[in-house]
Design a protein around this motif. Sequence first.
Motif, PDB file in Angstrom:
ATOM      1  N   ASN A  63       0.828  -1.212   0.000  1.00 46.45           N
ATOM      2  CA  ASN A  63       0.000   0.000   0.000  1.00 46.45           C
ATOM      3  C   ASN A  63       0.857   1.255   0.000  1.00 46.45           C
ATOM      4  OD1 ASN A  63      -2.817  -1.068   0.339  1.00 46.45           O
ATOM      5  ND2 ASN A  63      -1.872  -1.971   2.145  1.00 46.45           N
ATOM      6  N   TYR A  94       0.250   5.574  -0.183  1.00 51.44           N
ATOM      7  CA  TYR A  94      -0.727   6.663  -0.127  1.00 51.44           C
ATOM      8  C   TYR A  94      -0.025   7.992  -0.357  1.00 51.44           C
ATOM      9  CZ  TYR A  94      -3.159   3.051   2.616  1.00 51.44           C
ATOM     10  OH  TYR A  94      -3.712   1.878   3.055  1.00 51.44           O
ATOM     11  N   PHE A 103      -6.398  13.395   1.979  1.00 49.62           N
ATOM     12  CA  PHE A 103      -6.049  12.204   1.207  1.00 49.62           C
ATOM     13  C   PHE A 103      -6.090  12.533  -0.278  1.00 49.62           C
ATOM     14  CE2 PHE A 103      -6.131   7.851  -0.156  1.00 49.62           C
ATOM     15  CZ  PHE A 103      -7.090   7.771  -1.151  1.00 49.62           C
ATOM     16  N   HIS A 161      -4.498   6.300  -3.336  1.00 47.67           N
ATOM     17  CA  HIS A 161      -4.016   5.075  -2.718  1.00 47.67           C
ATOM     18  C   HIS A 161      -3.683   4.058  -3.811  1.00 47.67           C
ATOM     19  CE1 HIS A 161      -5.407   1.111  -0.607  1.00 47.67           C
ATOM     20  NE2 HIS A 161      -4.101   1.231  -0.525  1.00 47.67           N
ATOM     21  N   GLN A 218       0.126   2.883   8.975  1.00 47.55           N
ATOM     22  CA  GLN A 218       0.752   3.611   7.891  1.00 47.55           C
ATOM     23  C   GLN A 218       1.996   4.318   8.416  1.00 47.55           C
ATOM     24  OE1 GLN A 218      -1.837   6.139   5.599  1.00 47.55           O
ATOM     25  NE2 GLN A 218      -3.521   4.672   5.669  1.00 47.55           N
ATOM     26  N   GLN A 255     -10.776   2.896   3.693  1.00 47.17           N
ATOM     27  CA  GLN A 255      -9.736   3.531   2.915  1.00 47.17           C
ATOM     28  C   GLN A 255     -10.020   4.988   2.606  1.00 47.17           C
ATOM     29  OE1 GLN A 255      -6.815   2.085   2.230  1.00 47.17           O
ATOM     30  NE2 GLN A 255      -7.486   0.308   3.382  1.00 47.17           N
TER      31      GLN A 255
END
Lengths: 116, 113
Positions: free
Chosen positions: A31, A33, A45, A48, A105, B99
Amino acid sequence: EAGVTQFPSHSVIEKGQTVTLRCDPISGHDNLYWYRRVMGKEIKFLLHFVKESKQDESGMPNNRFLAERTGGTYSTLKVQPAELEDSGVYFCASSKRDLLGTDTQYFGPGTRLTVL
Amino acid sequence: KNQVEQSPQSLIILEGKNCTLQCNYTVSPFSNLRWYKQDTGRGPVSLTIMTFSENTKSNGRYTATLDADTKQSSLHITASQLSDSASYICVVSAGNYGQNFVFGPGTRLSVLP
């Protein structure tokens, strides 16, 4: 084990120019981001990746932003052409693949972008 | 609209004292809630992650609580140290796969000697 690294740490460009930010995630993390913080605002955000695939790019502000993750390793975020409102700190984070969505994360130090 | 609010905006305490930071959220569907510590000039560092079924989680001197009914969380810091001076950010993950990350504005904590 090396952490998440980002390059450059700072970038100053003029409006209309192109800038490419790079992120190297922790080895083995599927993953990846991208986030950004513009002046005085909370972190937002952007998108991703899971390996080389874009899982969610709903946070990308417009088509001047292009993110890629070649071979599922490092990622680049290109801004073309840059506008004044793109100034801010761009963070990258990575995590191991976790189907429950509770993966930790690990953030990089960020790239501070200034558009003049 | 998915939103995360934090209070206070800033806080000053003396070394050795305890403090509690607050986080309220309107995020749906809720997946998990995270607390991060961010030192100046650095990226956020994860402190705790809590899912819907977890009420409390500790990480050393940091203890987070979650009340999913009232949509509130708190971060309690015990016996503060000078190195605790940082911004503390509450992040709520939304969506079925958690997410969709919504960040709060952070609380700026200063610990004085």
